[in-house]
Design an enzyme around this catalytic site. Structure first.
Site, PDB file in Angstrom:
ATOM      1  NE  ARG A  97      -4.032  -0.984  -0.473  1.00  0.00           N
ATOM      2  CZ  ARG A  97      -4.403  -2.239  -0.762  1.00  0.00           C
ATOM      3  NH1 ARG A  97      -3.417  -2.887  -1.554  1.00  0.00           N
ATOM      4  NH2 ARG A  97      -5.439  -2.878  -0.391  1.00  0.00           N
TER       5      ARG A  97
ATOM      6  CD  GLU B 155      -3.914   2.466  -5.531  1.00  0.00           C
ATOM      7  OE1 GLU B 155      -2.331   2.879  -4.744  1.00  0.00           O
ATOM      8  OE2 GLU B 155      -3.901   1.690  -5.778  1.00  0.00           O
TER       9      GLU B 155
ATOM     10  CG  HIS C 267      -3.097  -1.919  -7.091  1.00  0.00           C
ATOM     11  ND1 HIS C 267      -3.391  -1.071  -5.955  1.00  0.00           N
ATOM     12  CD2 HIS C 267      -2.971  -2.544  -6.475  1.00  0.00           C
ATOM     13  CE1 HIS C 267      -4.123  -1.319  -4.876  1.00  0.00           C
ATOM     14  NE2 HIS C 267      -3.247  -2.227  -5.626  1.00  0.00           N
TER      15      HIS C 267
HETATM   16  C1  GLV Z   1      -4.238  -5.273  -3.564  1.00  0.00           C
HETATM   17  O1  GLV Z   1      -3.814  -4.528  -3.194  1.00  0.00           O
HETATM   18  C2  GLV Z   1      -5.002  -5.833  -2.914  1.00  0.00           C
HETATM   19  O2  GLV Z   1      -5.003  -5.896  -1.710  1.00  0.00           O
HETATM   20  O3  GLV Z   1      -6.253  -6.924  -3.057  1.00  0.00           O
END
Ligand code: GLV
Length: 312
Positions: free
Chosen positions: A236, A265, A283
């Site tokens: 994160r 983001e 991501h």
């Molecule tokens: C991805 O970042 C998730 O938390 O699934």
């Protein structure tokens, strides 16, 4: 019709559709649309993405809510304290995205250290003049130490991958206990941060974002890394002080950074686009067909079971 299940998207695959066959009182409405807000009044289950934070105010509009399904492993975008207080259950998608996320962290590590994006750009620019002894030299990984923040399934899966490259994994995690970590292919030391950081030629983040880990990799801690260390974050954005990381990249103190996640983001600090030795992804940690379908299955099964269970 009063809506029992409110989802912001159809997810990937057919699992939400199948859930809807058992619970026809389902609505798919875009996050924060008027239809979505109106359906909160009757919703017993809500399905959201990691990019769709829910506030305490949202939950106040949903008095019948029993379960929130998050299409993610991370749950930092949910009002957890209020969910606990109201007995609202949370279904997320751990375990099925472990390998996909660890694979992507490895891809970032190799992308940064072997300058893959720069090599590809050179070739595509049509200006490549041929092999040269000092062209786009990167750095090797064999024999180096890899610090891993987070000894959960993804951190351990990443350890297996770097161990296969001949690296030595060492762990830090929030529990802070010093007992060794069995990562499946071997056993690694668990160290406090002041001991782990100075020996980590590579540092990879695999812990959740919590009050404890927010800002964990601050300016002072980044300064403890060895010169030319490589930093990877697929967890994160809020865990890393991005400005401090960029300063260290520009001054050559950090060897490279590979990021899949960003504070705030999808907005990206535009300074990242000028940062040297950096690989930036949008991501994509869990973004494989198999993983996203499995995430949908876990979510829909979990939510369906909770709705079908008799009230206590
Ligand atoms: C991805 O970042 C998730 O938390 O699934």
């Amino acid at each position: 019709m009063s809506i029992r299940i409110l989802s912001t998207t159809p997810l990937v695959g057919r699992h939400l559709h199948t859930l809807g066959e058992n619970f026809p009182e389902m609505m798919i409405a875009p996050y924060r649309s008027i239809a979505w807000k109106m359906a909160l009044a009757s919703a017993e289950a809500m399905l959201v993405l990691l990019s769709e934070p829910l506030t305490e105010g949202d939950l106040e509009l949903a008095p019948r809510l029993k379960v929130i399904g998050s299409y993610s492993v991370g749950v930092n975008h949910l009002p957890l304290a209020l969910c606990r207080a109201r007995g609202i259950q949370i279904v997320n998608t751990p375990s099925v995205l472990t390998d996909a996320t660890a694979d992507l962290a490895l891809a970032l590590l190799l992308g940064v250290t072997r300058r893959i994006a720069e090599g590809e750009a050179l070739l595509r620019s049509g200006t490549w003049k041929g092999w040269a002894p000092d062209q786009l030299l990167g750095y090797g990984l064999t024999g180096k130490t890899c610090g891993i923040l987070g000894a959960g399934p993804i951190g351990r899966a990443f350890a297996r991958r770097v161990w296969a490259l001949g690296m030595k994994p060492v762990f830090w995690d929030r529990e802070g206990k010093h007992r060794p970590v069995d990562f499946g292919a071997g056993v690694a030391r668990r160290l406090p941060l002041p001991a782990l950081l100075p020996q980590s030629s590579v540092l990879s983040v695999h812990c959740p974002l919590t009050e404890e880990t927010r800002g964990l990799l601050n300016r002072a801690r980044l300064a403890c890394l060895p010169h030319h260390a490589v930093l990877i974050n697929t967890a994160r954005g809020g865990i890393l002080d991005e400005s401090a990381a960029m300063e260290r990249l520009h001054s050559g103190l950090l060897g490279g950074v590979g990021l899949d996640v960003y504070e705030g983001e999808p907005k990206l600090d535009p300074a990242w686009l000028r940062a040297p030795n950096t690989v930036l992804l949008p991501h994509l940690g869990s973004a494989t067909v198999e993983t996203r379908e499995a995430m949908a299955r876990i979510l829909c099964d979990g939510v369906g079971k909770i709705l079908a269970s008799p009230p206590c």
